[in-house]
Design a protein around this motif. Structure first.
Motif: not given
Length: 137
Positions: A26-43
């Motif tokens: 959502r627009e109001e959260y774009r500055g605070t939340v970053k999308p996850a890196d798809p190449s990063a290993p998942r827990p």
């Protein structure tokens, strides 16, 4: 007057979800939340809980006093059921067999090997005698 209070105390609903229905941030959260890196290993997912049947029950160390008391109780119930079968009181014998079955269910996993073998052998012999007696009647 009561209508003025209703207008002042109107309920305001605020959508606090981070994502839209399409899955975008959502627009109001774009500055605070970053999308996850798809190449990063998942827990690693947490391990699935083990079902009680699959747990290997640790048998407690055999306490001679407790073991003797439990085995005496089983022997008493088996004796009473045998007497009931000999005197053709089949319903009474069936009730005692049910009590022994209940004890076996409730103590499952908490008996020493000696107690468990004793219980199963007496219970099996008693059930066999019950079946043989009920076929004759």
């Amino acid at each position: 007057m009561p209508e003025d209070k209703k207008a002042d105390s109107a309920i305001k609903v605020t959508d606090k979800r981070l994502f839209t229905a399409d899955g975008d941030i959502r627009e109001e959260y774009r500055g605070t939340v970053k999308p996850a890196d798809p190449s990063a290993p998942r827990p690693e997912p947490p391990p699935e809980p083990v079902k009680p049947e699959e747990k290997k029950a640790k048998k407690p160390a055999a306490d001679p006093q407790t073991e003797s008391t439990f085995m005496s109780l089983i022997e008493l119930l088996v004796y009473q059921a045998s007497v009931a079968l000999q005197s053709q009181q089949v319903e009474g014998a069936r009730q005692l067999i049910d009590i022994i079955d209940m004890l076996a269910d409730k103590t499952a996993g908490n008996l020493s090997e000696t107690e468990e073998e004793f219980l199963e052998s007496r219970r099996g012999a008693l059930k066999l005698a019950y079946v043989q007696r009920t076929k004759r009647i």
